[in-house]
Write an enzyme that holds these catalytic residues in place. Structure first.
Site, PDB file in Angstrom:
ATOM      1  N   ASP A 201      40.471  36.449  37.044  1.00 48.10           N
ATOM      2  CA  ASP A 201      41.462  37.396  36.531  1.00 48.10           C
ATOM      3  C   ASP A 201      41.891  36.867  35.167  1.00 48.10           C
ATOM      4  O   ASP A 201      42.563  35.853  35.072  1.00 48.10           O
ATOM      5  CB  ASP A 201      42.646  37.453  37.491  1.00 48.10           C
ATOM      6  CG  ASP A 201      43.780  38.330  36.964  1.00 48.10           C
ATOM      7  OD1 ASP A 201      43.663  38.872  35.847  1.00 48.10           O
ATOM      8  OD2 ASP A 201      44.800  38.460  37.680  1.00 48.10           O
TER       9      ASP A 201
ATOM     10  N   TRP B  85      50.278  35.082  40.079  1.00 47.99           N
ATOM     11  CA  TRP B  85      49.241  36.109  40.163  1.00 47.99           C
ATOM     12  C   TRP B  85      48.104  35.700  41.069  1.00 47.99           C
ATOM     13  O   TRP B  85      47.632  36.501  41.891  1.00 47.99           O
ATOM     14  CB  TRP B  85      48.750  36.483  38.761  1.00 47.99           C
ATOM     15  CG  TRP B  85      49.769  37.325  38.075  1.00 47.99           C
ATOM     16  CD1 TRP B  85      50.638  36.934  37.100  1.00 47.99           C
ATOM     17  CD2 TRP B  85      50.105  38.689  38.375  1.00 47.99           C
ATOM     18  NE1 TRP B  85      51.481  37.968  36.779  1.00 47.99           N
ATOM     19  CE2 TRP B  85      51.178  39.054  37.534  1.00 47.99           C
ATOM     20  CE3 TRP B  85      49.606  39.625  39.270  1.00 47.99           C
ATOM     21  CZ2 TRP B  85      51.762  40.327  37.564  1.00 47.99           C
ATOM     22  CZ3 TRP B  85      50.180  40.893  39.300  1.00 47.99           C
ATOM     23  CH2 TRP B  85      51.239  41.234  38.462  1.00 47.99           C
TER      24      TRP B  85
ATOM     25  N   LYS C 267      47.915  43.848  27.892  1.00 42.90           N
ATOM     26  CA  LYS C 267      48.381  42.639  27.219  1.00 42.90           C
ATOM     27  C   LYS C 267      47.787  42.592  25.811  1.00 42.90           C
ATOM     28  O   LYS C 267      48.502  42.779  24.845  1.00 42.90           O
ATOM     29  CB  LYS C 267      47.968  41.389  28.001  1.00 42.90           C
ATOM     30  CG  LYS C 267      48.136  41.486  29.507  1.00 42.90           C
ATOM     31  CD  LYS C 267      49.587  41.582  29.941  1.00 42.90           C
ATOM     32  CE  LYS C 267      49.668  41.503  31.481  1.00 42.90           C
ATOM     33  NZ  LYS C 267      51.049  41.662  31.959  1.00 42.90           N
TER      34      LYS C 267
END
Lengths: 367, 367
Positions: A174, A103, A198
């Site tokens: 993030d 990511w 999530k």
């Protein structure tokens, strides 16, 4: 009553607490006697205004967000933020990135469209990702507009268990896949962002927590709907927000506040339970001859646990047996292979115990 | 069974068919026996893959979308598209805009960040918006990359009942508030877009229908998540799509396919019913001394019906009485004032009849 639901180890969109789903189902046709579903409400009406205000208040309470930070409800997920962050915070100048997984790798790649990107550290080696380079050795440009990290790598299972020292450069994180799984010292970050799918709610909602003094410097070609200053000034109503996703997130926040574990309450209880869940699973993997995890011990994610069967020929049998045992979505990301158990907040300890039982049983039969 | 729900005239987010809400509530904890809510499914798993594929197939069938058009499930609503359209289609060159209301006004304003914008026509006069300038008199630059129109102005109630002649320039239309309320000749447009929260589903989902040969020319600073070519190549899965909103939209599309009215089926039935609803309401307004609508007859929206009480001192009593009669969210947009009845697909004929009855009763008491 529904029968016992299977345990869902999806990396995201992921399990939602059953109580939340039950409440959402019960309120679907009529929210609090108003005669409308939350989906049907004007975002500017008093009912939805109360929903979004409560969600923001609960988020601020749970994360102890200081007043000088704006909370933004946005859209597009962390992948959109990979562009939106530099559009808002880079000033078209220098921005530094630490790469500890797939990511953060994507983040730095996208940022190159907007600014001068420098890699302060990269953890990639011939095994892929699985460690965090020594913070003291990071090469941070003192005139960088920000330093970007991904504090939990969903695919690779690398989690920061410390707040990085960015040497005075504003720190942007993030936190998509572990936000609200643990306490965060918000004041040590300039900006925190994450997709909701999530630990927070349905896909389609992005949370941004950003220090207000950083707003107002978006690049000229930043779309207005993604200009943090515009979104903040309009209380996340410059464009129509994803109202139903915000409502579900609000129910999840209330659920977090109700949690109790080991004498603790709320987010502290959730964090303690997440630690217990992670210990249970990693201990079982470490004790096994059949499974292995390649992660350094100091950065093992409490949320996403990638592991491999040493004999990959057993992968299909493993997954089929798991599904038959009510353990869903354990297949690893295609870039890493093997298995991945995502054990977000909504995964009860009993679900991790069921997985451990299955791991041990499968090993007895195939080890 | 719930008791009779009130009628919800919200301009959006707006009423969802009751059957859809009931199905969503029933499936909330367990979709088709898989043991997961749709919210909890990986967007890359077989269950959600089937949901999004069915939604796209149903949309293509209902609108008869030709094969050379991509269907994109995006986020950010029409306001985000105000930037995303020129980022993708303007090539940084010339783009022409027709302004017939508040939304197309916003569109042309945002586009100025990205390209050379020219107003081909503007309908604003001292009464605000309420007409469409003669198409033959539009000033269209032959080398414009596209001509942009908003074919239904949600705030001002101006609807195109014809496909504009763009003289060979690709035609781009914001159809947010009437897409799927009527048949559309998709092949006459280069690009059609709209937020879902009127006739299609919850807020947080944007539909884009774009001719494939126009893709691949995004400006360099277009965020990847909003680059139509990237989204198309990844089947709307470059970033995690708003899965639950897509599921609800899919249920709405199935509901449209089941509709019957006046011997017609599916979208034709929905359109005929929308015509009947609009006639019923406009006829009542035209016959009244108390109410007035300022819209030219040839562009009166079937979806959004702004009207005024000639005596504005009665506004509060009108709205209170309406709410007591189970007629919700009739207050007009703040920029126009007065009242607005949005009578999207999910509003039954009986709901419009109930509104007309109330209008007439109120006039008898206060006229």
């Amino acid at each position: 009553m529904v029968k016992q639901r299977p345990y869902n180890f999806s990396a995201g969109p992921a399990a939602i607490p059953e109580e939340v789903l039950e409440q959402a189902a019960a309120e679907m046709l009529d929210w609090h006697g108003c005669g409308m579903s939350v989906m049907e409400m004007s975002h500017r009406g008093p009912q939805f205004e109360s929903i979004i205000a409560q969600a923001e208040a609960d988020l601020r309470e749970l994360l102890q967000i200081p007043e000088d930070y704006a909370v933004l409800f946005m859209q597009g997920g962390a992948i959109a933020e990979n562009a939106i962050v530099p559009l808002n915070l880079s000033r078209g100048a220098k921005a530094d990135y630490v790469v500890t997984g797939s990511w953060s790798q994507k983040s730095q790649q996208e940022a190159r469209k907007y600014c001068d990107v420098h890699l302060s550290a990269s953890a990639h080696d011939d095994q892929g990702y699985g460690s965090i380079p020594d913070n003291a050795a990071w090469s941070i440009r003192p005139d960088a507009q920000y330093l970007h990290v991904c504090t939990n790598e969903t695919i690779d299972g690398v989690e920061f268990h410390f707040v990085p020292d960015s040497r005075g450069v504003p720190l942007v994180a993030d936190m998509s896949s572990h936000l609200l799984s643990r306490a965060v010292e918000v004041s040590r970050y300039a900006c925190i962002y994450g997709g909701a799918q999530k630990n927070i709610g349905p896909a389609g909602l992005t949370l941004v927590i950003v220090r207000r003094d950083l707003l107002g410097h978006a690049l000229p070609h930043c779309p207005s709907a993604f200009d943090y200053a515009v979104v903040a000034a309009n209380h996340s109503m410059f464009n129509t927000p994803p109202t139903y996703a915000i409502y579900i997130a609000g129910l999840v926040l209330q659920w977090i506040k109700r949690q109790r574990f080991d004498g603790l309450e709320g987010l502290a209880a959730v964090e303690a339970r997440n630690i217990a869940k992670a210990h249970l699973l990693y201990d079982a993997l470490d004790a096994s001859q059949l499974y292995e995890t390649r992660l350094a011990r100091d950065c093992r994610s409490r949320m996403n646990v990638p592991f491999h069967l040493r004999d990959t020929a057993l992968n299909t049998a493993f997954l089929q047996g798991a599904e038959a045992a009510g353990l869903l979505q354990l297949k690893g990301h295609k870039s890493v292979g093997g298995m991945r158990a995502s054990i977000y907040n909504a995964m009860p300890l009993e679900g991790v115990q069921a997985l451990v039982n299955y791991l041990q049983d499968f090993e007895k039969r195939h080890g």
